[in-house]
Write a protein that holds these residues in place. Structure first.
Motif, PDB file in Angstrom:
ATOM      1  N   UNK A 161       0.296   1.480  12.600  1.00  0.00           N
ATOM      2  CA  UNK A 161      -0.148   2.051  11.125  1.00  0.00           C
ATOM      3  C   UNK A 161       0.239   0.768  10.381  1.00  0.00           C
ATOM      4  N   UNK A 162      -0.777   0.288   9.214  1.00  0.00           N
ATOM      5  CA  UNK A 162      -0.057  -0.546   8.207  1.00  0.00           C
ATOM      6  C   UNK A 162       1.193   0.217   7.536  1.00  0.00           C
ATOM      7  N   UNK A 163       2.145  -0.635   7.122  1.00  0.00           N
ATOM      8  CA  UNK A 163       3.359   0.035   6.409  1.00  0.00           C
ATOM      9  C   UNK A 163       4.244   0.953   7.308  1.00  0.00           C
ATOM     10  N   UNK A 164       3.769   1.731   7.955  1.00  0.00           N
ATOM     11  CA  UNK A 164       4.462   2.512   8.706  1.00  0.00           C
ATOM     12  C   UNK A 164       4.982   2.131   9.822  1.00  0.00           C
ATOM     13  N   UNK A 165       3.952   1.228  10.556  1.00  0.00           N
ATOM     14  CA  UNK A 165       4.464   0.474  11.743  1.00  0.00           C
ATOM     15  C   UNK A 165       4.069   1.421  13.049  1.00  0.00           C
ATOM     16  N   UNK A 166       4.800   1.027  14.211  1.00  0.00           N
ATOM     17  CA  UNK A 166       4.387   1.479  15.571  1.00  0.00           C
ATOM     18  C   UNK A 166       4.350   2.900  15.619  1.00  0.00           C
TER      19      UNK A 166
END
Lengths: 199, 368
Positions: free
Chosen positions: B288-293
């Motif tokens: 996810x963008x911002x939230x990451x893997x």
């Protein structure tokens, strides 16, 4: 009097058995402990501080690490299926590059050492394989579980993988290497490794 | 209007379907709860349901009655094992095979206990834990077997939990994930890291550790609820005790007295792990963008945790939420500058390395 002798004999037997068991059980842990202590001593050594001593420090750390890491076993496990397809020359080249990469990674981590405590949590031995569990306690009170995997070779117990927080180094590299080989070629993997090591 | 009758019929049908699905789900959950082995299978992801059939390893095809052979599905969301054209089989010491699959031009491989039955095309029985990520393929699949002796993979004792190596996570969204990975990378180096560095410069470390502890303390319900859901009653007790001690004697959680003085560690549990505990596989990888893997399972997990998180209710308004959660993130980052850099430095393909590390990390969390 006989009774006393019997007891003494029994006591001696129990003692020898107990000693041999503990010596056997502690062997892989001792291997890890010895090297860890050695490396911490190098990093802490006042005579080796400062950037101008970096090279000397690295050389010593490298030498200490090489004693316990089984580079051939690690290379085989990271290349897994692709290992068999390689010629001896290719295997040798890969092994050396991979070792360089590992040592670079390892030295970077060790150089960042700032008084973390290492707690030996236990070990399990099954035949020629052993697991040694270690917890690294950081200054910020975070516990980092580390698991060493060892295999008994002629030279003694050697490490062939380590997991930090459940992430196995060998598995992680295997996934990467496999993905690179699948996408392009083994040659490309070697090129990438060279690039990384020379940086 | 004219479709009304028809639609009603459809609705009824739907209801029936939902009921049935509900019953099946309940059964699956029950089975997962009852069978410890089922949990292990859960990690196999979507494949687990169709292919993995438990621990027994069949040394020879003759060991298994033909009627019990699960047919490989023609199409499967995660894998297409269709049209197995030919295969070779070698006999193994372990009764295990490594199977390489050719999907179009790509050669992926499965490691694991696999029995292939000569003369029975389209039938492959996959057992065992070591399933490798396979992507979609449209061409013929070749199964070829090789000995684990050569692979040097499963030489280790099989009964050690830690040694069960299921390979990696499926990643059909890779192109998109890589774009977001590049985005997050820039977000870290251009925004998060500089901000965290400035913050680190201004606030001394003990305070930053304290603030981290406060955020951790306030999120207690997430850990407690998930301990409860997984039946980890000791964990639940620890969390509650920790909360009481740290919220009072520890100044609203600033000092982690429970850990320091009473050796009460916080229980790292979340809803994604609970889902995993009940047998849900990660599904596919999502960065996810911002939230990451993340994965499909863990994304559901994050949403679940969001609703249990007291911060969700204590802080109202989008701006405030962003400020508070952003603050938490910056504070945590200030304590771990260098970790991401080290990972990037040691990786040949940082994206693949992060993806695999995430998968392994979550798997080990669920196993605990």
């Amino acid at each position: 009097m006989y009774r006393k002798m019997v007891w003494q004999a029994l006591f001696c037997m129990v003692l020898t058995v107990a000693c041999s068991i503990s010596a056997f059980a502690g062997e892989p842990t001792e291997v890890i402990r010895k090297t860890t202590d050695k490396i911490i001593a190098i990093v802490k050594d006042p005579a080796l501080q400062g950037p101008e001593k970096k090279r000397e420090r690295e050389r010593l750390i490298r030498a200490a690490a090489e004693e316990i890491f089984d580079k051939e076993e690690m290379s085989m496990r990271t290349l897994a299926r692709h290992w068999r397809e390689r010629t001896p020359a290719e295997k040798k080249e890969f092994m050396e590059l991979f070792e360089d990469l590992l040592e670079k990674t390892y030295i970077d981590r060790v150089e960042g050492y700032s008084g973390e405590k290492v707690v030996y949590e236990g070990e399990r031995v099954e035949g020629n394989y052993a697991l040694v569990k270690v917890d690294i306690m950081t200054k910020q009170q975070t516990k980092i579980p580390v698991l060493y995997r060892l295999k008994k070779k002629k030279a003694g117990w050697l490490v062939y993988d380590l997991s930090i927080e459940g992430v196995s180094l060998v598995n992680n590299y295997r996934t990467q290497f496999n993905s690179i080989i699948m996408r392009s070629s083994f040659k490309n993997l070697i090129e990438k490794l060279k690039e990384k090591v020379e940086k | 209007m004219r479709n009304r009758g028809h639609r009603n019929g459809k609705d009824e049908e739907m209801k029936g379907k939902i009921c049935r699905i509900g019953k099946i789900c309940l059964l699956v959950v029950l089975c997962a709860a009852l069978f410890p082995g089922a949990q292990a299978l859960g990690h196999l992801g979507p494949l687990g349901s169709s292919l993995a059939v438990g621990p027994p390893l069949y040394k020879t095809p003759g060991d298994l009655p033909v009627s019990r052979l699960p047919r490989v599905r023609e199409t499967d969301p995660a894998i297409e094992l269709a049209r197995i054209s030919h295969y070779q089989m070698e006999k193994m010491d372990h009764g295990r095979l490594v199977v390489a699959m050719r999907l179009g031009k790509r050669l992926d491989f499965l490691t694991g206990a696999t029995s292939v039955f000569p003369g029975r095309e389209n039938n492959a029985l996959m057992t065992g834990p070591d399933y490798a990520g396979i992507s979609h393929g449209e061409d013929e699949i070749q199964l070829s077997a090789a000995s684990f002796e050569d692979e040097k993979v499963v030489e280790e004792p099989e009964n050690w939990n830690e040694d069960v190596r299921r390979e990696t996570i499926a990643d059909p969204l890779e192109p998109m994930n890589r774009v977001f990975f590049a985005f997050n990378d820039k977000l870290y180096f251009w925004v998060l890291k500089p901000v965290a560095r400035g913050y680190r410069y201004v606030i001394p470390e003990p305070f930053r550790v304290g603030i981290r502890n406060m955020f951790t303390n306030i999120a207690m319900p997430i850990r407690a609820a998930n301990c409860l859901l997984q039946g980890k009653i000791t964990g639940l007790g620890r969390e509650l005790l920790r909360f009481v001690i740290n919220s009072t004697a520890g100044f609203l959680g600033f000092a982690d007295i429970a850990k320091r003085d009473m050796n009460l560690d916080s229980q790292d549990e979340d809803f994604g792990q609970t889902l995993g505990f009940f047998g849900a596989g990660p599904g596919i990888f999502i960065n996810w963008p911002i939230f990451g893997p993340s994965s499909i399972r863990d994304t559901f997990g994050l949403v679940g945790d969001f609703f249990v998180d007291p911060l969700t209710y204590l802080v109202s308004g989008t701006e405030k939420t962003i400020a508070v959660r952003g603050g938490d993130r910056v504070n945590r980052t200030s304590l771990s500058i260098g970790d991401y850099e080290a990972l990037k430095k040691s990786a040949l393909d940082p994206y693949v390395s992060v993806r695999d590390a995430y998968f392994q990390y979550r798997r080990s969390k669920i196993e605990k």
